[in-house]
Structures are given as structure tokens and as C-alpha cells.
Design an enzyme around this catalytic site. Structure first.
Site, PDB file in Angstrom:
ATOM      1  N   ASP A  84       0.783  -1.239   0.000  1.00  0.00           N
ATOM      2  CA  ASP A  84       0.000   0.000   0.000  1.00  0.00           C
ATOM      3  C   ASP A  84       0.809   1.279   0.000  1.00  0.00           C
ATOM      4  O   ASP A  84       0.216   2.367  -0.037  1.00  0.00           O
ATOM      5  CB  ASP A  84      -0.939   0.017   1.204  1.00  0.00           C
ATOM      6  CG  ASP A  84      -0.194   0.178   2.529  1.00  0.00           C
ATOM      7  OD1 ASP A  84       1.014  -0.120   2.561  1.00  0.00           O
ATOM      8  OD2 ASP A  84      -0.809   0.596   3.515  1.00  0.00           O
ATOM      9  N   ARG A  93      -5.699   5.887   2.819  1.00  0.00           N
ATOM     10  CA  ARG A  93      -5.482   5.427   1.449  1.00  0.00           C
ATOM     11  C   ARG A  93      -6.153   6.354   0.449  1.00  0.00           C
ATOM     12  O   ARG A  93      -6.796   7.329   0.810  1.00  0.00           O
ATOM     13  CB  ARG A  93      -6.046   4.008   1.301  1.00  0.00           C
ATOM     14  CG  ARG A  93      -5.332   2.955   2.133  1.00  0.00           C
ATOM     15  CD  ARG A  93      -4.071   2.506   1.433  1.00  0.00           C
ATOM     16  NE  ARG A  93      -4.412   1.982   0.114  1.00  0.00           N
ATOM     17  CZ  ARG A  93      -4.777   0.719  -0.128  1.00  0.00           C
ATOM     18  NH1 ARG A  93      -4.847  -0.138   0.860  1.00  0.00           N
ATOM     19  NH2 ARG A  93      -5.060   0.316  -1.361  1.00  0.00           N
ATOM     20  N   TYR A 122      -3.491  -2.098  10.125  1.00  0.00           N
ATOM     21  CA  TYR A 122      -2.695  -3.267  10.509  1.00  0.00           C
ATOM     22  C   TYR A 122      -2.960  -3.480  11.997  1.00  0.00           C
ATOM     23  O   TYR A 122      -2.643  -2.609  12.818  1.00  0.00           O
ATOM     24  CB  TYR A 122      -1.208  -3.020  10.283  1.00  0.00           C
ATOM     25  CG  TYR A 122      -0.803  -2.923   8.829  1.00  0.00           C
ATOM     26  CD1 TYR A 122      -0.418  -4.060   8.112  1.00  0.00           C
ATOM     27  CD2 TYR A 122      -0.793  -1.702   8.174  1.00  0.00           C
ATOM     28  CE1 TYR A 122      -0.031  -3.964   6.786  1.00  0.00           C
ATOM     29  CE2 TYR A 122      -0.415  -1.604   6.845  1.00  0.00           C
ATOM     30  CZ  TYR A 122      -0.029  -2.734   6.158  1.00  0.00           C
ATOM     31  OH  TYR A 122       0.349  -2.634   4.842  1.00  0.00           O
ATOM     32  N   PRO A 137       4.970  -6.161   6.920  1.00  0.00           N
ATOM     33  CA  PRO A 137       4.675  -4.959   6.125  1.00  0.00           C
ATOM     34  C   PRO A 137       4.656  -3.679   6.943  1.00  0.00           C
ATOM     35  O   PRO A 137       4.172  -2.668   6.463  1.00  0.00           O
ATOM     36  CB  PRO A 137       3.293  -5.271   5.544  1.00  0.00           C
ATOM     37  CG  PRO A 137       2.647  -6.140   6.564  1.00  0.00           C
ATOM     38  CD  PRO A 137       3.747  -6.943   7.205  1.00  0.00           C
TER      39      PRO A 137
END
Length: 665
Positions: A49, A274, A282, A357
Site C-alpha cells: 500500500d 489510502r 494493521y 509490512p
């Protein structure tokens, strides 16, 4: 058994971001290649992302004003720009409070900042760029499964020494496994799933592809790596994290900022805003049920992830709408001890390093792996450079991967641990802030410093603010002919060519102009680097591009007063006005510029800077005849004499020459 046979220079196995970046390089440089992937669908929802500074610079470097398409330039335009990073932690009463704010990313490091976008968009941009650069000749071939691989160890550099047997799968066999109805990445997240593709594969109706080189960009469970017998070394923890993309309904005040949240006892969350109105969370999950010792992925659901988020966000409320994607993963850090075999087969991205990540670096570092490798493959496949340059891929990218693993190990454990509060040991949040602040430099990617090698000469030179081995910071210069300001990075684009940046200082100083005129005779010699390493009848600058950036007032000196190499004529007598720039002065619309100050170059003494095709600084030397001879010695260390490589004499219409491959043509 029916087997067809074919040849190509490079076979790329795996069409994720890392494989596609390699393919973009090869397409731009005009190298024959193929790229295959076992996935039937072209693009995943979700996945990575973040696009960091260096990746955005790389994307921009594949876009030029000459094109009627600028696919990768969408990277900056379409992404969500992240400006602020907020930290939340329990106060002395255990209540969640904002404890700190800082800039997201390194201020002033680049024209670009930290951004967020889905991996699917990145793959679309790269795929379209490959199609455009190859004139529609190359597309990802799906679903194609590699079955076997053999390397001829005794073959010469230009031989098709790697044989890969591949089989086209039917769509049902290649169908992506899913858990439940919502789009998710659970099938990719855990060891063992990829084996189902290879169990019981017959070899009927296969194709034998012979390639000079193979690049394995086929993910954390890489088939290519396993064929080479290269292990993954490291560890995997019991920490389980969920990831979810959706639209939030919440009164949490920083939901549109990137956040690191440590609750007192409910776990931790990283918030990433986003594109559009999506956010990604997360979220640390409590122990997930196991079946036969493995994580039971069916127990990882969007509802479980959101329920966990609600506990961590308290006293703020949190609900979800418009679920876009979710997954779960175990934190672990592993790295391969080698990134290549026999200088013929290479692995990149998750195939040679895997991690959590948390830093948003997986996609970025994976693409930067093949951005490092791609131009080297192009130079060798075109017979312009010796195969030894390929050895620098592992030596340069191994250090980056090791640093990534070390940083991710520290960061992921700090995210997963409970925060220190009075009466309880735990994560020292002041140390956590420091790790995030220091890690921002690594995440940016612009401070990566390649060590001494065939391609990097670490000797200090007369540009005090330029670090040899790092990418060259971009600043503005003015086209001498028309006063137009341009970023030097936009002049040194990704097309496979080296750049020699000549900084002659004040050219109204007679000695400085005298030296520049002496360069003319040297650069015109067939025994010197500009002509020696360029095929006969090719464009003069199609391998090494010499650019002059002076420090004088451009209105005091005419183009014709400079030697020919600063504004050369081609075979049609067309003048190249874009090799001569003023580096100091006042622009009409964009203020004053001084690239000499930016790079720490004396305006009387000058300097010479050599850039690799990936814009990393290869060497810095003095502005003198002796300095230019040092540049000649640099290229002599790895380039191949092209005096016997005679191309056809150029004729006819070549108005599309800026869009077509420009390396060695």
C-alpha cells in the site's frame, strides 16, 4: 509429449511489482524478454500500500515530455499523499491519548513524499508502460507455470544458457484460492500453499524457453529460489496481525493521518489512510486457532479484525463500511544468503527477503531490487558491458536487504509489544519514536549508498555535497538555448544510458573555456570513451550522454561559443540543444537557481560527475583533462569496445526516436 522451443534474452518468472519493474527496464532498453506468471488474474486487490520517495523518483524517471503517455507519472498524481505521522499511547491512567506528531517522511529529501496506493494500481501502471515501451509486443503471459530449469555452466556470455520448461495452465487449475466471500490475501500469506501448483504437473504441451538470463521475482515461496537450492534464513514469530482495507465510521480524530497506536492491553494498530476514502489498518490479533500446528486462516475474518480494532480504539468508536480487502500474516524476517546462481539466474524481492509490512517497504525494496538489476542485464544482453557488472547486483542489494531485515525486526517487535507504563515493563515509547524517526531515512530509499565496485569509484572529488554511491539529488538547471528550467533528474531519465555531467564553472574565465575546448578533441577520438563504447553508426550519445552545466550568466555567452560536443549535430545535422545548461542564474518564472551550491562545486574549479543509468553517482572527479581521463578509465573497467559492432547507416524517418529504445541504437 509435444514441446515447442523458443529463445529470448531474459525470462522473468513472476509478474508482481518486482518482475514488472525488471520488464519495464528491458522494454525501455529494447532487450528481447518474456515475463510469465502462474496467476490467471492480472491484478490483486489490496496487497502492498505504500510508495516511498525513491520509488516515486524511479517512476518519474520512466516518463518524459516526448511521450504521449506518462503512465508511471500517475504514481504521484493518483496516490494519497501522507503528511503527518501521529503516535497514540496510554496516559498515566491507561487512557488512549495522542503523545506525539512528526512529519511523515524526510522533509527536503526529494520533490516527492510518502504516499499510499493499492498494489493493483502499481501493477497496472507498470504493465501499461511495458506495453507502450515494447510497442505492444510484450504482455505478461498467464497462467504459465515453470516446471524445470537447467543451467549450462560452460556457455559463453551471449549464449542462451538457461533452459526453462514451462506449461500453460487452464484457468481452473490456476484459479486463485480464496477464504470466504470477501476479497482477501490469505491464500498467499502462509507457507505451503504454492506447492499445490506443482504437485502432479504433467509435461504435455509444454514449451522449452532458452534464455541468456532468468530473473525469479516469484514471491516469498519462490520456485526459482528452490530450484537453485538457495535457502531462506531467519525466524518467524508467533505474532499474528490482520490487515483490512475499508471505509471507517469513527470519531477517532487522526483517522486521516498515518498513526501508530499502542493501547494499554488490547494490542496495537497502524493506521494508513489510502486513496479515495479508504483506510488500511494493521491490527495485532490475539492467538489465532491452529490446525495441525499451522495457523487456521479460516478463523481470520473481517469481523475478527474489526472487533479487535474496536477494543484498541476505545474510548473512540469505530465501525466499518465498504470492505475492500483483508488478510492475515505472521511476523517474520528471513533473507537468502545469495541472490544469484552462476551469474545467470537471479532472484529479487520477496523471493530473497521477506519481512512484515510494518514499514511499508516490501513493494518498494522489491522494485528497487530489479531497478538495480534491469539496466545491468540490458547492458550485458546488448553486448555493451562485461557480464561481471551483474555481480554488483548481489553485492549492492544484499546490504539493503540486510538493513531492511534489521530495521523490520526492531520495528515489528516494538509494534507488537505492550507499552511501558508505571508499574509495568514494556516498549519504551520514546525509543519507539526514535526508531521511527531514524527509520524514515531508510524508508525514503534516497540514502542507500552503494559500496566500491566496478560501477562505483568511491574516491572523493570536488563536489562536497555529492556522495558517491547514492542517487544524485535533483535540482533545477536552465536550458542554455531557451532559458527553460528543468530538473536535472528529468534530463537523466531511465533509458539505459550513463551520464557524464561536466561542470566547467564560469566559462567566461579563459582557462575554464580552454579546458572545455580541449575536451572536444578527446571526446571526438575513437579511442576515448564516448565513441569507443558506442556502436559504429549509432547515435553518438546512445550509450554515454555528456551534459555540460556551466556557472556563467547565460545571456553573456552564445551557444556557438561553446565546443561542438555541448550542442552536437546528428547524421541529419539536427542540433541537440539539450546538452548545454546554465546551472546558476535567475529563471523568468521559477526564481533563482544554483546547482553548484546544491552540489558543493566551486564555480571556478568545477567538477565532473558520472551517473549510472539508475542515477546513482558512479564517480566524482576534477574538471580537467586529467579528470576526463579518469572518467575514461572508469568506463574502461567494464565496458566493451564497440569498434567492430557496426550498425546499419541511418536513413529515413526517425521522428519517433525519443519513444523507441535509445540504448546503443
Amino acid at each position: 509429449m509435444t514441446i515447442t522451443e523458443s529463445e529470448t534474452d531474459v525470462l522473468i518468472i513472476g509478474a508482481g511489482p518486482s518482475g514488472l519493474m525488471c520488464a519495464t527496464w528491458l522494454a525501455r532498453c529494447g532487450v528481447p524478454f518474456r515475463i510469465i506468471d502462474k496467476r490467471p488474474n492480472e491484478v490483486f486487490t489490496g496487497q502492498a500500500d505504500a510508495l516511498h520517495i525513491r520509488t516515486l523518483e524511479i517512476f518519474k524517471s520512466f516518463s518524459e515530455n516526448w511521450f504521449d503517455f506518462a503512465t508511471l507519472e500517475q504514481g504521484w498524481k493518483a496516490t494519497h499523499h501522507l503528511a503527518e505521522l501521529c503516535f497514540w499511547s496510554p496516559d498515566e491512567n491507561g487512557q488512549l491519548k495522542r503523545s506525539m506528531r512528526m512529519p511523515d517522511g524526510i522533509v527536503g529529501a526529494s520533490r516527492y513524499g510518502v504516499t499510499a496506493i493499492d498494489q493493483g494500481s502499481v501493477e497496472k501502471w507498470l504493465t501499461e508502460s511495458i506495453r507502450q515501451f515494447s510497442g505492444g509486443a510484450v504482455n505478461v503471459e498467464r497462467p504459465m507455470l515453470p516446471v524445470s530449469m537447467k543451467i549450462n555452466e560452460d556457455a559463453d556470455a551471449q549464449a542462451h544458457a538457461v533452459e526453462v520448461l514451462v506449461k500453460r495452465l487452464d484457468d481452473e487449475t490456476a484459479k486463485t484460492e480464496q477464504y470466504g466471500q470477501a476479497p482477501n490475501g490469505l491464500f498467499r500469506a502462509f507457507e505451503g500453499d504454492q506447492e499445490r501448483y506443482y504437485n502432479g504437473v504433467d509435461t504435455k504441451n509444454c514449451e522449452l524457453i532458452r534464455a541468456k538470463y532468468v530473473v525469479g521475482s516469484d514471491g516469498a515461496h519462490s520456485w526459482v529460489r528452490k530450484q537453485l537450492g538457495i535457502p531462506m534464513e531467519g525466524e518467524q514469530t508467533d505474532y499474528i496481525w490482520g490487515v483490512i482495507d475499508m471505509v471507517p465510521i469513527t470519531n477517532f480524530p487522526d483517522i486521516r493521518n498515518r498513526c501508530a497506536i499502542h493501547s494499554k492491553d488490547a494490542g496495537s494498530i497502524m493506521v494508513v489512510p489510502r486513496e479515495r476514502d479508504l483506510i488500511r489498518l494493521y491490527i495485532q490479533l490475539e492467538e489465532v486457532e491452529r490446525a495441525d500446528g499451522r495457523i487456521d486462516r479460516s478463523k481470520i475474518t473481517p469481523e475478527l479484525i474489526v472487533q479487535r480494532a474496536q477494543e484498541i480504539f476505545k474510548p473512540y468508536t469505530f465501525e466499518m463500511t465498504d470492505l475492500n480487502w483483508f488478510t492475515g500474516y505472521q511476523i517474520g524476517q528471513r533473507i537468502s544468503p545469495s541472490f544469484s546462481k552462476l551469474n545467470r539466474v537471479f532472484i529479487s524481492g520477496d523471493a530473497c527477503h521477506s519481512h512484515s509490512p510494518k514499514a511499508g517497504l516490501g513493494m518498494n525494496v522489491s522494485m528497487q531490487d530489479t531497478y538495480n538489476l534491469g539496466f545491468k542485464l540490458a547492458l550485458v544482453c546488448k553486448g555493451l558491458a562485461r557480464p561481471e557488472v551483474l555481480e554488483t547486483y548481489e553485492s549492492e542489494r544484499m546490504k539493503v536487504a540486510q538493513d531492511l531485515i534489521a530495521y523490520d525486526h526492531k520495528l515489528s517487535r516494538m509494534y507488537s509489544g505492550k507499552p511501558m507504563i508505571p508499574g509495568r515493563d514494556g516498549v519504551d515509547l520514546s525509543e519507539f519514536y526514535k526508531v521511527c524517526e531514524e527509520g524514515a531515512k531508510f524508508m525514503a530509499g534516497v540514502y542507500i549508498d552503494y559500496e566500491e565496485s566496478l560501477l562505483v569509484s568511491k574516491k572523493e572529488g570536488p563536489a562536497s555535497k555529492v556522495i558517491v554511491g547514492r542517487r544524485l539529488f535533483s535540482d533545477k538547471v536552465m536550458v542554455h538555448a531557451d532559458a527553460r528550467p528543468v530538473h536535472i533528474a528529468d534530463r537523466c531519465v531511465s533509458d539505459g544510458r550513463f551520464r557524464v555531467l561536466v561542470f566547467p564553472g564560469h566559462v567566461k574565465q579563459p582557462e575554464n573555456m580552454k579546458t572545455l575546448i580541449e575536451f572536444q578533441e578527446m571526446l571526438g577520438s575513437k579511442e576515448f570513451f564516448l565513441k569507443k563504447y558506442t556502436p559504429v553508426n549509432a547515435f553518438e550519445d546512445s550509450v554515454i550522454d555528456v551534459i555540460t552545466i556551466h556557472a556563467s550568466e547565460r545571456r553573456d555567452i552564445e551557444v556557438a561559443e561553446f565546443p561542438d560536443f555541448t550542442h552536437p549535430l546528428d547524421y541529419k545535422r539536427r542540433c541537440d540543444y539539450w546538452k548545454l545548461y546554465a546551472g546558476v542564474g535567475d529563471t523568468y518564472h521559477q526564481g533563482a537557481i544554483d546547482i553548484y551550491e546544491t552540489y558543493g562545486i566551486d564555480k571556478i574549479k568545477g567538477a565532473i560527475i558520472v551517473l549510472r543509468p539508475d542515477s546513482h553517482v558512479a564517480m566524482v572527479t576534477e574538471y580537467s583533462v586529467g579528470g576526463l581521463k579518469e572518467v575514461d578509465g572508469y568506463f574502461g573497467g567494464f565496458m566493451i569496445d564497440q569498434s567492430q559492432n557496426v550498425l546499419p547507416v541511418k536513413t529515413g524517418d526517425d521522428t519517433n526516436r525519443f519513444v523507441e529504445p535509445r540504448l546503443g541504437v
